[in-house]
Scaffold this active site. Structure first.
Site, PDB file in Angstrom:
ATOM      1  N   HIS A  76      -3.769  45.171 -17.865  1.00 20.96           N
ATOM      2  CA  HIS A  76      -3.590  44.171 -16.582  1.00 20.96           C
ATOM      3  C   HIS A  76      -1.922  43.955 -16.645  1.00 20.96           C
ATOM      4  O   HIS A  76      -1.431  43.430 -15.523  1.00 20.96           O
ATOM      5  CB  HIS A  76      -4.356  43.131 -16.375  1.00 20.96           C
ATOM      6  CG  HIS A  76      -5.633  43.214 -16.197  1.00 20.96           C
ATOM      7  ND1 HIS A  76      -6.231  43.389 -14.791  1.00 20.96           N
ATOM      8  CD2 HIS A  76      -6.799  43.999 -16.713  1.00 20.96           C
ATOM      9  CE1 HIS A  76      -7.304  43.555 -14.744  1.00 20.96           C
ATOM     10  NE2 HIS A  76      -7.678  44.027 -15.877  1.00 20.96           N
ATOM     11  N   ASP A 109       6.031  41.240 -14.118  1.00 21.94           N
ATOM     12  CA  ASP A 109       4.594  41.039 -13.670  1.00 21.94           C
ATOM     13  C   ASP A 109       3.928  42.071 -13.538  1.00 21.94           C
ATOM     14  O   ASP A 109       4.363  42.842 -12.799  1.00 21.94           O
ATOM     15  CB  ASP A 109       4.512  40.090 -12.620  1.00 21.94           C
ATOM     16  CG  ASP A 109       3.363  39.145 -12.395  1.00 21.94           C
ATOM     17  OD1 ASP A 109       2.255  39.542 -13.164  1.00 21.94           O
ATOM     18  OD2 ASP A 109       3.203  38.172 -11.770  1.00 21.94           O
TER      19      ASP A 109
HETATM   20  C1  GDG Z   1      -2.727  39.157 -15.174  1.00 17.49           C
HETATM   21  C2  GDG Z   1      -1.285  39.941 -15.129  1.00 17.49           C
HETATM   22  C3  GDG Z   1      -1.904  40.881 -12.927  1.00 17.49           C
HETATM   23  C4  GDG Z   1      -3.583  31.076  -9.420  1.00 17.49           C
HETATM   24  N1  GDG Z   1      -3.336  29.527  -9.164  1.00 17.49           N
HETATM   25  C5  GDG Z   1      -4.458  29.139  -8.961  1.00 17.49           C
HETATM   26  C6  GDG Z   1      -5.392  30.459  -8.739  1.00 17.49           C
HETATM   27  N2  GDG Z   1      -4.763  31.343  -9.333  1.00 17.49           N
HETATM   28  C7  GDG Z   1      -5.296  32.713  -9.121  1.00 17.49           C
HETATM   29  C8  GDG Z   1      -4.588  33.557  -8.027  1.00 17.49           C
HETATM   30  C9  GDG Z   1      -4.859  34.994  -8.701  1.00 17.49           C
HETATM   31  C10 GDG Z   1      -4.645  34.758 -10.036  1.00 17.49           C
HETATM   32  O1  GDG Z   1      -4.990  33.489 -10.399  1.00 17.49           O
HETATM   33  C11 GDG Z   1      -3.420  34.939 -10.815  1.00 17.49           C
HETATM   34  O2  GDG Z   1      -3.063  36.459 -11.095  1.00 17.49           O
HETATM   35  P1  GDG Z   1      -1.746  37.160 -11.237  1.00 17.49           P
HETATM   36  O3  GDG Z   1      -1.743  38.657 -10.986  1.00 17.49           O
HETATM   37  O4  GDG Z   1      -0.640  36.464 -10.248  1.00 17.49           O
HETATM   38  O5  GDG Z   1      -1.249  36.608 -12.605  1.00 17.49           O
HETATM   39  P2  GDG Z   1      -1.959  36.567 -14.141  1.00 17.49           P
HETATM   40  O6  GDG Z   1      -2.858  35.681 -14.291  1.00 17.49           O
HETATM   41  O7  GDG Z   1      -0.896  36.563 -15.148  1.00 17.49           O
HETATM   42  O8  GDG Z   1      -2.557  37.775 -14.451  1.00 17.49           O
HETATM   43  C12 GDG Z   1      -0.861  40.016 -13.731  1.00 17.49           C
HETATM   44  C13 GDG Z   1      -3.189  40.335 -12.984  1.00 17.49           C
HETATM   45  O9  GDG Z   1      -3.585  40.154 -14.558  1.00 17.49           O
HETATM   46  C14 GDG Z   1      -4.316  41.101 -12.513  1.00 17.49           C
HETATM   47  O10 GDG Z   1      -4.513  42.519 -13.056  1.00 17.49           O
HETATM   48  O11 GDG Z   1      -1.658  40.986 -11.662  1.00 17.49           O
HETATM   49  O12 GDG Z   1       0.307  40.915 -13.460  1.00 17.49           O
HETATM   50  O13 GDG Z   1      -0.231  39.112 -15.654  1.00 17.49           O
HETATM   51  O14 GDG Z   1      -6.169  35.432  -8.473  1.00 17.49           O
HETATM   52  O15 GDG Z   1      -5.327  33.474  -7.018  1.00 17.49           O
HETATM   53  N3  GDG Z   1      -6.643  30.225  -8.377  1.00 17.49           N
HETATM   54  C15 GDG Z   1      -7.301  28.980  -8.050  1.00 17.49           C
HETATM   55  N4  GDG Z   1      -6.406  27.927  -8.159  1.00 17.49           N
HETATM   56  C16 GDG Z   1      -5.110  28.009  -8.544  1.00 17.49           C
HETATM   57  O16 GDG Z   1      -4.384  27.100  -8.507  1.00 17.49           O
HETATM   58  N5  GDG Z   1      -8.529  28.918  -7.811  1.00 17.49           N
END
Ligand code: GDG
Length: 728
Positions: free
Chosen positions: A170, A374
């Site tokens: 990821h 990212d």
């Molecule tokens: C890893 C990789 C890759 C965020 N704040 C809240 C919340 N979120 C949710 C978002 C999104 C998830 O968390 C974050 O996903 P990201 O992709 O931005 O980042 P990572 O957590 O670092 O994830 C990344 C991912 O894996 C998938 O392969 O994209 O690059 O680092 O879904 O919506 N959800 C809620 N409240 C929040 O305040 N409910």
């Protein structure tokens, strides 16, 4: 069939309060995203009908409670816990995972800690996951391992089971120069760990390519179109950009917008949402917003930034440092620019319920996402998907995986504070029509490859590569049953021929070719076989005639040297030529080979009577194929009028008289009699021409478990001897 999903954490968190265990569902991107796909399995026409999720439940569970907890989790959540102590998990999570892999893979080598203990702990946790899986695995399960916490698990499982195994990373996979900084065992260890899988997936083409290059440079394994052939199986490396649950984000009805949101007409809102992490570039974002305010006083009081930072990895020092800087910068901006009526940055250090998050997505004018690195960044996709009014502008860092698919957004380099400031200004003035047009295009893309499509695409590709791998390798293994058939056919036939290569086939491959003499036992074995009625033996080698004559001429077998330039019949002492050959051309070709040998350190020329070969297996693995191709082109251009051929073998160019190869040579013998039993055994690239030329009924066997045109393959050279003994 059942799908086993393995990730560091389970989709539920186990809690222990008032002497009782209970569970809380977590709502991470992978968990909530995959749930639709998993739910669809039950009614699908595909072979997979059920699933089970394996991972750590979040707390230590005493042995005496483990079975009760396991049942509880299994019954309610289709999940099964991997029991690990909190101490060990914390050590690994806050150790090798988040102090070594995470910073390095996100191009922050200065944050990376290389601690000797880390690797052992990481291995241990991966082994515990393996042991837990082995307890429940069924022969028809498909296993899908997720993310950087479990990079050794595919290989650990591969040593024990034959199930299809997929792995998805990821986070980014870094360029070779960064990856190679990993010290000791861990560098090759992580790559080998992943290669236990049949399919290794990444978010972007770049990450796949970086991985393949590391595999080439560090393990010396080449690939063809992302396929790496290992001993006896194939591994596919491919790109699967993870999508979001488009319909959920687009269709969700949100009645109660977050109370902290400003009334729509008051101010424009620039939204920022991330986990607290140095890779997310949150500080750059604040600096960019500050510069925007500095440069554009006309926007003062009319725009605000809503910043949500979700707490994360609290025990890692570097995270605490960013948290302090963030607090300072928010304070600085609000103090510098704010007033009693206007707070430029509203900052919440918390996690919101998903409904509130979606409502914030819909009510913002701009989403500002500036990661320095990212893997994908799902927030960007979720923002676009949530906009059922198709309005809003996304500003997105070029260093996110998502930027490859969201090209209609304002793509910026987050290392330039000016660029961020400028993009905010531009975004606030993009007309609605243009916003709708851009978002429309992006939404179509997100809808087409949503999370369900992503997951099913991955699982389908895993099945596909397994089928290819099985038909190229597993189905060709020379089983005891086939050996029995072969021996029966041999006994029941009257005219039999055995065509066999020498090095790597009759004798083990040796570093020094001059020492590869046949043993007394081997000579006796060959002699006894050819004495049996109706059996002819032909030894077909690329070696020069001197070695072969000296070593094997003492028994009455047919010999061919230099791929067929020279022939010696079993009942004669003379070496003859099948057709008139010339070696005069060598004079013209040698200087060219020498020129290229000078340019490629490690390359070598070998000269025989009627052939020349240019070997490059000791040269730089990346540079050599290019120089070899250049040399091939050069040779082709000047040899158009000479009757010679150029074969590109396994790290060797072979230049010889036309029509001299093992394939053509085989027919010199096969044409003589009507053989009703043909056995051909070889080990090298030149034997492939022999295998290709044989009739379909022949038993052709390749020694070594790599891709071949032979009908069968065997693992070790010693098995050839056992097979030959069986003929007696
Ligand atoms: C890893 C990789 C890759 C965020 N704040 C809240 C919340 N979120 C949710 C978002 C999104 C998830 O968390 C974050 O996903 P990201 O992709 O931005 O980042 P990572 O957590 O670092 O994830 C990344 C991912 O894996 C998938 O392969 O994209 O690059 O680092 O879904 O919506 N959800 C809620 N409240 C929040 O305040 N409910």
């Amino acid at each position: 069939m059942r799908l086993l999903i393995v990730s560091n954490r389970l989709p539920v968190s186990l809690k222990f309060r008032n002497e009782e265990f209970y569970m809380e569902k977590s709502a991470g991107g992978l968990v909530s995203g995959l749930s639709d796909y998993l739910a669809s399995l039950k009614n699908s026409t595909a072979d997979i009908k059920e699933y089970l999720w394996l991972g750590w439940p979040g707390i230590s569970v005493k042995k005496k409670h483990q079975e009760v907890v396991r049942k509880k989790i299994q019954n309610h959540y289709n999940a099964s816990p991997v029991f690990l102590s909190e101490e060990l998990m914390e050590k690994v999570y806050l150790g090798f995972c988040n102090k070594t892999i995470w910073p390095l893979f996100h191009y922050f080598p200065n944050y990376a800690v290389f601690d000797r203990e880390f690797w052992g702990e990481y291995k241990k946790v991966n082994e515990i996951f393996r042991d837990e899986l082995l307890k429940i695995i069924r022969p028809d399960d498909i296993i899908w391992v997720h993310d950087y916490h479990l990079m050794l698990l595919p290989q650990l499982l591969r040593e024990k089971v034959n199930n299809p195994i997929g792995f998805f990373l990821h986070i980014p996979f870094p360029a070779y120069e960064i990856f190679r900084m990993l010290p000791g065992e861990s560098r090759a260890g992580l790559l080998n760990g992943l290669l236990g899988a049949d399919l290794i997936g990444f978010h972007t083409h770049d990450y796949s390519q970086y991985f393949l290059r590391c595999v080439l440079r560090i393990l010396g394994l080449e690939h063809h179109m992302g396929r790496i052939d290992l001993q006896g199986r194939a591994v596919k490396v491919d790109t699967f950009p993870m999508g979001v649950d488009y319909n959920k984000f687009n269709k969700m009805v949100v009645q109660n917008p977050h109370p902290d949101l400003p009334a729509k007409e008051d101010q424009k809102v620039v939204l920022s949402v991330d986990r607290l992490d140095y890779s997310k570039g949150i500080l750059n974002r604040l600096k960019g917003f500050e510069l925007f305010l500095h440069n554009n006083p006309q926007w003062h009081g009319k725009v605000r930034m809503s910043m949500i930072v979700v707490p994360s990895r609290i025990g890692v020092d570097s995270y605490q440092d960013i948290k302090s800087s963030l607090d300072e910068w928010v304070g600085y901006i609000n103090g510098m620019y704010g007033s009693f009526k206007w707070t430029p940055v509203i900052y919440q250090y918390t996690s919101l319920p998903q409904k509130d998050l979606i409502s914030m997505f819909r009510l913002s004018d701009v989403a500002l996402l500036t990661p320095l690195r990212d893997g994908m960044n799902l927030v960007a996709k979720e923002f676009v998907a949530s906009r059922n009014d198709k309005k809003g502008v996304l500003i997105l860092s070029e260093f996110t995986g998502a930027s490859k698919e969201l090209s209609e957004s304002l793509i910026i380099n987050p290392n330039s504070i000016d660029e961020i400031a400028e993009a905010i200004k531009t975004a606030l003035s993009i007309p609605e029509k243009k916003q709708i047009c851009g978002n429309n295009a992006m939404q179509l893309r997100l809808k087409r490859y949503d999370i369900t499509k992503w997951a099913s695409d991955f699982v389908d590709s895993l099945t596909e590569i397994r089928n290819i791998s099985d038909s190229s390798f597993r189905d060709k293994f020379l089983s005891d049953e086939i050996i029995r058939d072969l021996l029966t056919d041999y006994r029941n036939s009257s005219r039999k021929i055995i065509i066999v290569n020498y090095d790597g086939t009759l004798v083990p491959l040796s570093g020094n070719p001059k020492t590869a003499k046949p043993s007394k036992e081997l000579l006796e074995l060959l002699n006894n076989i050819q004495k049996q009625s109706g059996t002819d033996i032909v030894i077909l080698s690329g070696r020069g005639k001197d070695d072969l004559g000296k070593w094997l001429g003492i028994i009455p077998v047919n010999l061919t040297a230099e791929y067929g330039s020279w022939i010696k019949e079993h009942d004669s002492d003379e070496w003859t030529q099948l057709k008139p050959l010339s070696g005069e051309w060598k004079e013209d070709i040698l200087p060219i080979l020498e020129l290229y040998t000078g340019r490629l350190p490690g390359a070598q020329i070998r000269e025989k009577d009627y052939s020349l070969s240019w070997h490059y297996h000791k040269a730089d693995i990346e540079q050599a194929p290019f120089i070899a191709q250049e040399l091939t082109d050069h040779l082709i251009s000047i040899t158009a009028n000479i009757d010679i051929q150029i074969f590109h073998g396994n790290k060797v160019l072979e230049i010889s008289n036309s029509g001299i190869n093992k394939g053509d040579l085989a027919w010199h013998w096969l044409d003589r009699k009507k053989y009703d039993f043909i056995l051909a055994i070889g080990a090298g690239w030149s034997d492939e021409l022999l295998f290709q030329s044989l009739p379909a009924t022949a038993y052709s066997i390749k020694v070594g478990m790599t891709q071949t045109d032979a009908r069968y393959m065997m693992e070790k050279q010693e098995q050839v001897i056992d097979l030959l003994k069986g003929l007696l």
